[in-house]
Scaffold this motif. Structure first.
Motif, PDB file in Angstrom:
ATOM      1  N   ASN A  63      -0.393   2.082   4.302  1.00 27.66           N
ATOM      2  CA  ASN A  63      -1.086   0.836   4.649  1.00 27.66           C
ATOM      3  C   ASN A  63      -1.596   0.112   3.402  1.00 27.66           C
ATOM      4  OD1 ASN A  63      -0.602   1.032   7.385  1.00 27.66           O
ATOM      5  ND2 ASN A  63      -2.520   2.103   7.802  1.00 27.66           N
ATOM      6  N   GLN A  64      -2.099   0.859   2.422  1.00 29.74           N
ATOM      7  CA  GLN A  64      -2.542   0.246   1.167  1.00 29.74           C
ATOM      8  C   GLN A  64      -1.379  -0.470   0.495  1.00 29.74           C
ATOM      9  OE1 GLN A  64      -4.238   3.513  -1.064  1.00 29.74           O
ATOM     10  NE2 GLN A  64      -6.288   2.682  -0.822  1.00 29.74           N
ATOM     11  N   LEU A  65      -0.243   0.164   0.479  1.00 32.12           N
ATOM     12  CA  LEU A  65       0.936  -0.445  -0.136  1.00 32.12           C
ATOM     13  C   LEU A  65       1.308  -1.731   0.586  1.00 32.12           C
ATOM     14  CD1 LEU A  65       3.415  -0.384  -2.048  1.00 32.12           C
ATOM     15  CD2 LEU A  65       4.580   0.937  -0.275  1.00 32.12           C
ATOM     16  N   ILE A  66       1.359  -1.679   1.898  1.00 34.00           N
ATOM     17  CA  ILE A  66       1.824  -2.825   2.679  1.00 34.00           C
ATOM     18  C   ILE A  66       0.828  -3.980   2.668  1.00 34.00           C
ATOM     19  CG2 ILE A  66       2.412  -3.589   5.009  1.00 34.00           C
ATOM     20  CD1 ILE A  66       3.419  -0.692   5.467  1.00 34.00           C
ATOM     21  N   TYR A  67      -0.444  -3.664   2.874  1.00 38.97           N
ATOM     22  CA  TYR A  67      -1.426  -4.723   3.073  1.00 38.97           C
ATOM     23  C   TYR A  67      -2.192  -5.124   1.818  1.00 38.97           C
ATOM     24  CZ  TYR A  67      -0.340  -3.468   7.856  1.00 38.97           C
ATOM     25  OH  TYR A  67       0.334  -3.197   9.023  1.00 38.97           O
ATOM     26  N   ASP A  68      -2.290  -4.249   0.821  1.00 46.33           N
ATOM     27  CA  ASP A  68      -3.099  -4.543  -0.354  1.00 46.33           C
ATOM     28  C   ASP A  68      -2.290  -4.827  -1.614  1.00 46.33           C
ATOM     29  OD1 ASP A  68      -5.264  -4.066   1.282  1.00 46.33           O
ATOM     30  OD2 ASP A  68      -5.552  -2.008   0.589  1.00 46.33           O
ATOM     31  N   ASP A  69      -1.044  -4.397  -1.655  1.00 46.37           N
ATOM     32  CA  ASP A  69      -0.238  -4.567  -2.864  1.00 46.37           C
ATOM     33  C   ASP A  69       0.637  -5.810  -2.706  1.00 46.37           C
ATOM     34  OD1 ASP A  69       1.634  -4.439  -4.949  1.00 46.37           O
ATOM     35  OD2 ASP A  69       1.478  -2.261  -5.037  1.00 46.37           O
ATOM     36  N   HIS A  70       0.376  -6.813  -3.521  1.00 43.59           N
ATOM     37  CA  HIS A  70       1.109  -8.073  -3.420  1.00 43.59           C
ATOM     38  C   HIS A  70       2.550  -7.945  -3.914  1.00 43.59           C
ATOM     39  CE1 HIS A  70      -2.569  -9.937  -2.174  1.00 43.59           C
ATOM     40  NE2 HIS A  70      -3.179  -9.495  -3.256  1.00 43.59           N
ATOM     41  N   HIS A  71       2.888  -6.804  -4.495  1.00 45.64           N
ATOM     42  CA  HIS A  71       4.249  -6.575  -4.983  1.00 45.64           C
ATOM     43  C   HIS A  71       5.051  -5.704  -4.018  1.00 45.64           C
ATOM     44  CE1 HIS A  71       3.343  -8.422  -8.807  1.00 45.64           C
ATOM     45  NE2 HIS A  71       2.251  -7.714  -8.852  1.00 45.64           N
ATOM     46  N   PHE A  72       4.586  -5.558  -2.766  1.00 47.04           N
ATOM     47  CA  PHE A  72       5.249  -4.670  -1.815  1.00 47.04           C
ATOM     48  C   PHE A  72       6.736  -4.962  -1.697  1.00 47.04           C
ATOM     49  CE2 PHE A  72       6.456  -3.702   2.689  1.00 47.04           C
ATOM     50  CZ  PHE A  72       6.487  -2.330   2.546  1.00 47.04           C
ATOM     51  N   LYS A  73       7.106  -6.221  -1.736  1.00 45.28           N
ATOM     52  CA  LYS A  73       8.522  -6.568  -1.606  1.00 45.28           C
ATOM     53  C   LYS A  73       9.339  -6.025  -2.775  1.00 45.28           C
ATOM     54  CE  LYS A  73       8.155 -11.230  -3.615  1.00 45.28           C
ATOM     55  NZ  LYS A  73       7.032 -10.916  -4.448  1.00 45.28           N
ATOM     56  N   ASP A  74       8.692  -5.740  -3.905  1.00 43.44           N
ATOM     57  CA  ASP A  74       9.396  -5.211  -5.077  1.00 43.44           C
ATOM     58  C   ASP A  74       9.687  -3.717  -4.966  1.00 43.44           C
ATOM     59  OD1 ASP A  74       9.292  -7.739  -6.257  1.00 43.44           O
ATOM     60  OD2 ASP A  74       7.345  -7.315  -7.176  1.00 43.44           O
ATOM     61  N   TYR A  75       9.024  -3.038  -4.066  1.00 45.59           N
ATOM     62  CA  TYR A  75       9.248  -1.600  -3.890  1.00 45.59           C
ATOM     63  C   TYR A  75      10.352  -1.401  -2.865  1.00 45.59           C
ATOM     64  CZ  TYR A  75       4.729  -0.977  -6.162  1.00 45.59           C
ATOM     65  OH  TYR A  75       3.704  -0.994  -7.047  1.00 45.59           O
ATOM     66  N   GLU A  76      11.526  -1.065  -3.335  1.00 49.89           N
ATOM     67  CA  GLU A  76      12.621  -0.854  -2.391  1.00 49.89           C
ATOM     68  C   GLU A  76      12.731   0.607  -1.985  1.00 49.89           C
ATOM     69  OE1 GLU A  76      16.226  -3.379  -2.741  1.00 49.89           O
ATOM     70  OE2 GLU A  76      15.445  -3.663  -4.767  1.00 49.89           O
ATOM     71  N   ILE A  77      12.242   1.507  -2.848  1.00 56.93           N
ATOM     72  CA  ILE A  77      12.341   2.941  -2.559  1.00 56.93           C
ATOM     73  C   ILE A  77      10.943   3.510  -2.351  1.00 56.93           C
ATOM     74  CG2 ILE A  77      12.969   5.210  -3.461  1.00 56.93           C
ATOM     75  CD1 ILE A  77      15.262   3.869  -4.965  1.00 56.93           C
ATOM     76  N   ILE A  78      10.769   4.176  -1.226  1.00 53.75           N
ATOM     77  CA  ILE A  78       9.559   4.946  -0.954  1.00 53.75           C
ATOM     78  C   ILE A  78       9.968   6.409  -1.153  1.00 53.75           C
ATOM     79  CG2 ILE A  78       7.733   5.486   0.693  1.00 53.75           C
ATOM     80  CD1 ILE A  78       7.909   2.470   0.088  1.00 53.75           C
ATOM     81  N   TYR A  79       9.412   7.035  -2.163  1.00 61.76           N
ATOM     82  CA  TYR A  79       9.786   8.392  -2.575  1.00 61.76           C
ATOM     83  C   TYR A  79       8.770   9.361  -1.985  1.00 61.76           C
ATOM     84  CZ  TYR A  79      11.073  12.094  -5.950  1.00 61.76           C
ATOM     85  OH  TYR A  79      11.489  13.251  -6.559  1.00 61.76           O
ATOM     86  N   LEU A  80       9.220  10.207  -1.067  1.00 60.30           N
ATOM     87  CA  LEU A  80       8.328  11.124  -0.359  1.00 60.30           C
ATOM     88  C   LEU A  80       8.521  12.548  -0.876  1.00 60.30           C
ATOM     89  CD1 LEU A  80       8.853   9.697   3.229  1.00 60.30           C
ATOM     90  CD2 LEU A  80       6.959   9.233   1.672  1.00 60.30           C
ATOM     91  N   VAL A  81       7.491  13.083  -1.490  1.00 60.43           N
ATOM     92  CA  VAL A  81       7.515  14.455  -1.986  1.00 60.43           C
ATOM     93  C   VAL A  81       6.605  15.255  -1.055  1.00 60.43           C
ATOM     94  CG1 VAL A  81       7.188  15.963  -3.975  1.00 60.43           C
ATOM     95  CG2 VAL A  81       7.831  13.556  -4.320  1.00 60.43           C
ATOM     96  N   LEU A  82       7.218  15.683   0.047  1.00 62.37           N
ATOM     97  CA  LEU A  82       6.476  16.314   1.131  1.00 62.37           C
ATOM     98  C   LEU A  82       7.108  17.657   1.452  1.00 62.37           C
ATOM     99  CD1 LEU A  82       6.536  13.216   3.527  1.00 62.37           C
ATOM    100  CD2 LEU A  82       4.779  13.759   1.849  1.00 62.37           C
ATOM    101  N   GLY A 107       7.433  -0.077  12.174  1.00 62.91           N
ATOM    102  CA  GLY A 107       7.543  -1.467  11.755  1.00 62.91           C
ATOM    103  C   GLY A 107       7.043  -1.765  10.352  1.00 62.91           C
ATOM    104  N   LYS A 108       6.691  -0.738   9.586  1.00 67.21           N
ATOM    105  CA  LYS A 108       6.059  -0.958   8.283  1.00 67.21           C
ATOM    106  C   LYS A 108       7.019  -0.860   7.098  1.00 67.21           C
ATOM    107  CE  LYS A 108       1.615   0.733   9.912  1.00 67.21           C
ATOM    108  NZ  LYS A 108       0.596   1.771   9.801  1.00 67.21           N
ATOM    109  N   LEU A 109       8.238  -0.402   7.321  1.00 64.99           N
ATOM    110  CA  LEU A 109       9.126  -0.120   6.186  1.00 64.99           C
ATOM    111  C   LEU A 109      10.373  -0.993   6.190  1.00 64.99           C
ATOM    112  CD1 LEU A 109       8.798   3.756   6.318  1.00 64.99           C
ATOM    113  CD2 LEU A 109       7.490   2.142   4.931  1.00 64.99           C
ATOM    114  N   ASP A 110      10.211  -2.222   6.600  1.00 70.02           N
ATOM    115  CA  ASP A 110      11.335  -3.132   6.762  1.00 70.02           C
ATOM    116  C   ASP A 110      12.175  -3.248   5.483  1.00 70.02           C
ATOM    117  OD1 ASP A 110      12.861  -4.901   8.309  1.00 70.02           O
ATOM    118  OD2 ASP A 110      11.897  -6.610   7.319  1.00 70.02           O
ATOM    119  N   GLY A 111      13.429  -2.828   5.581  1.00 68.28           N
ATOM    120  CA  GLY A 111      14.361  -2.945   4.471  1.00 68.28           C
ATOM    121  C   GLY A 111      14.206  -1.916   3.367  1.00 68.28           C
TER     122      GLY A 111
END
Length: 195
Positions: A63-82, A107-111
């Protein structure tokens, strides 16, 4: 093992990394943060790193990434180390299914491309992968069929995947190049792509 050929990108690129740690209040440099720093220095791929130790922390980080980071569109890869098993992730002693994760990111990871490190096995059926992408809006999901604490994908093929993707965002072409150039490693770790 032979030296990996890792392309260097010449455009500004970003990765958003979420890693599960035992306790977020204990400040530590993890193996992943060291690797991300090296990728930034040597491959010119910038990353934002967030550690989480609960499912709520994971949701808050997205949510921080989507709603608070104005560069969200620049992040194409979400890297999950889980960590986890098969199609479950393990956070703070609790397992969460891939379906629960899909609903969490609804609905949060469009594209976006979600890439799982090999801390857990990713083994989706066509139906499961389609459900995940339909619910989250993700463009693709990738990961590995081989889970290992000793041979981490972050040290090896993940950095190649990130660089190749930012050279050419045709995900299928990227995976074909990875297998052509690093067949043994891709096969050993059992790289998988769902799109």
């Amino acid at each position: 093992m032979s030296q990996l050929e890792v392309p260097i990108t010449d455009v500004e690129t970003f990765i958003y990394c979420l890693e599960v740690v035992p306790d977020v209040d204990v400040v530590q440099t993890t193996e992943v943060t060291s690797i991300l720093e090296d990728i930034a220095r040597n491959q010119h791929i910038t990353s934002i790193y967030k550690a989480c130790d609960t499912i709520e922390g994971l949701e808050e980080a997205i949510n921080q990434l989507i709603y608070d980071d104005h560069h969200f569109k620049d992040y194409e890869i979400i890297y999950l180390v889980l960590p986890g098993d098969a199609n479950n992730i393990l956070i703070n002693g609790y397992y969460y299914s891939i379906e629960e994760i899909a609903e969490l990111f609804e609905g949060k990871l469009d594209g976006k491309i979600l890439h799982f490190a090999n801390k857990k096995v990713l083994d989706l059926t066509d139906e499961e992968s389609q459900y995940f992408m339909d619910i989250t809006g993700a463009r693709a999901v990738s990961g590995y069929g081989f889970k290992s604490d000793n041979l981490t994908s972050a040290f090896t093929i993940d950095r190649v995947f990130f660089s190749l993707f930012y050279e050419d965002d045709d995900i299928k072409a990227v995976v074909e190049r990875m297998f052509r150039k690093h067949y043994k490693l891709c096969t050993l770790l059992d790289f998988r792509l769902y799109y």
